[in-house]
Design a protein around this motif. Structure first.
Motif, short mmCIF file in Angstrom:
data_model
loop_
_atom_site.label_atom_id
_atom_site.label_comp_id
_atom_site.label_asym_id
_atom_site.label_seq_id
_atom_site.Cartn_x
_atom_site.Cartn_y
_atom_site.Cartn_z
N SER A 38 0.98 -1.21 0.06
CA SER A 38 0.16 0.23 -0.02
C SER A 38 0.85 1.22 -0.05
O SER A 38 0.28 2.39 -0.16
N ASP A 213 -11.55 2.35 4.59
CA ASP A 213 -10.75 1.32 3.98
C ASP A 213 -11.42 0.65 2.92
O ASP A 213 -12.35 0.22 2.91
N ASP A 215 -11.18 -1.89 1.42
CA ASP A 215 -11.72 -3.05 1.33
C ASP A 215 -12.88 -3.58 2.12
O ASP A 215 -13.59 -4.43 1.95
N VAL A 225 -6.34 -4.39 -2.85
CA VAL A 225 -6.37 -3.97 -1.47
C VAL A 225 -5.26 -4.91 -0.57
O VAL A 225 -4.96 -6.14 -1.02
N GLU A 257 -5.39 1.62 2.23
CA GLU A 257 -5.23 0.05 1.96
C GLU A 257 -5.12 -0.05 0.44
O GLU A 257 -5.43 -1.38 -0.01
N LEU A 258 -5.18 0.97 -0.44
CA LEU A 258 -5.10 0.57 -1.84
C LEU A 258 -3.58 -0.08 -2.04
O LEU A 258 -2.59 0.64 -1.82
N SER A 268 -8.76 -0.71 -9.54
CA SER A 268 -8.90 -0.21 -7.95
C SER A 268 -8.48 1.13 -7.61
O SER A 268 -8.87 1.73 -6.81
#
Ligand code: MN
Length: 284
Positions: A38, A213, A215, A225, A257-258, A268
Motif C-alpha cells: 500500500s 478502508d 476493503d 487491497v 489500503e489501496l 482499484s
C-alpha cells in the motif's frame, strides 16, 4: 514552461498557502502482514486520477471550485514504525495549525492512528466514522500493539467509544467483535435503516473524521487491497453512505489500503480516485 505536467491528483491545483484543503500521501505499509504494497497507493492513485472528471454528477460539485493542494507524499523511515507514526502526527499537526482541512491517503490503516492524534489536539469532541471490512480491534497482532489489525483498538485508548462509529465489518475474531459491541458504536452491516440511525446519532455541530478502508468494497470492485474480504458492498452503496454524511461537519478524512500491484487491471486505483473526488467534495 506551462505545458510541463507534474503528477498531481486531477483538479488539485492550489498551492499550499492559498489552499483550504490539503491532500497528502502517507505511503506507509510497515505492518502489512499479508499483502504489503500500500506504500504505492498514492502514486498510482494520482496516475489513475487522470481518467476521472473533476465534476461530480452525483453531488453537482466540481473539484475546481475548491482550493485543494496536493502536498505530495511523505518520505518516511523504513523499519521503524514508532518513528514513522510520530513523523506522520507531526506533519498533520502542522497542517492543522495552518487551519486547513486534511485528506490523507495511505498507506495501510495504521496511518489513521497518528493522523487522529493530531486531530484530537486540534478539535474538541471529535467523532469518528470508520468504514472497514475488518474490525481492526485486536489488542495485539503477531505480538505487536501497533498494527493495521489493532489500529481502532489503539484509537479507543485516546477517543471515547461513544464517539466512534464503526460501519461495515464482515470479519474479525470473536474477541474483537465482542469488544466492538461492548465499547463502541458497532454497525456491522450496510442496512440503510442502520446507516440512517448512525446519521441521526451524530450531532450536526460536532467535528467529524471519516476513515474509509477500501476493503469494505467487494473484492470484485476493488481487488487491489492488502486484505481482500469477500462479501463486500458495491461502489454505489459506499457512495450513498458517505454522501449521507455530507451534512455533517467533516473536518478530516482518509482512504487507506489501496495496494495497486495486486490489481493488474488498474481499476482499484480508479475506484479509489473516484472515491477521493466524492469524499473531498463533502468538505464544506
Ligand atoms: Mn482497516
Amino acid at each position: 514552461m506551462d505545458n510541463l505536467k507534474k503528477l498531481k491528483f486531477v483538479g488539485f491545483e492550489s498551492n499550499y498557502p492559498e489552499s483550504e484543503i490539503v491532500f497528502i500521501g502517507i505511503p506507509f505499509d510497515g505492518t502489512s502482514s499479508y499483502r504489503a504494497g500500500s506504500r504505492f497507493g498514492p502514486i498510482f492513485l494520482r496516475e489513475a486520477s487522470d481518467s476521472i472528471e473533476t465534476y461530480s454528477i452525483v453531488q453537482k460539485k466540481d473539484l475546481l471550485d475548491k482550493r485543494i493542494c496536493d502536498a505530495g507524499d511523505m518520505i518516511l523511515p523504513v523499519g521503524n514504525t514508532e518513528r514513522a507514526l510520530q513523523e506522520i502526527e507531526t506533519r498533520i499537526s502542522s497542517i492543522l495549525r495552518d487551519r486547513k482541512k486534511v485528506f490523507s491517503f495511505g498507506g495501510e490503516h495504521l496511518i489513521t492512528l497518528p493522523v487522529l492524534k493530531a486531530f484530537l489536539d486540534s478539535y474538541d469532541d471529535l467523532f469518528l466514522i470508520y468504514i472497514d471490512a475488518h474490525a481492526d480491534l485486536r489488542d495485539e497482532y503477531l505480538g505487536e500493539r501497533l498494527s493495521h489489525a489493532t489500529v481502532l483498538r489503539r484509537v479507543c485508548e485516546i477517543l471515547s467509544g461513544e464517539n466512534i462509529f464503526h460501519i461495515g465489518t464482515r470479519s474479525g475474531e470473536k474477541s474483537e467483535i465482542e469488544f466492538g459491541e461492548e465499547n463502541i458504536n458497532f454497525y456491522p452491516s450496510f442496512v440503510l435503516e442502520k446507516l440512517k440511525e448512525v446519521n441521526e446519532r451524530i450531532p450536526a455541530s460536532v467535528p467529524v473524521y471519516l476513515s474509509v478502508d477500501l476493503d469494505v468494497l467487494d473484492p470484485s470492485v476493488a481487488p487491489g487491497v492488502g486484505n481482500p474480504e469477500p462479501g463486500g458492498i458495491s461502489f454505489n452503496s459506499l457512495l450513498n453512505c458517505i454522501c449521507m454524511f455530507g451534512e455533517k461537519n467533516i473536518v478530516g478524512m482518509d482512504i487507506v489500503e489501496l495496494s495497486p500491484h495486486y490489481d493488474p487491471s488498474g481499476v482499484s486505483a480508479i475506484v479509489a480516485a473516484k472515491l477521493v473526488r466524492e469524499m473531498i467534495l463533502l468538505f464544506k
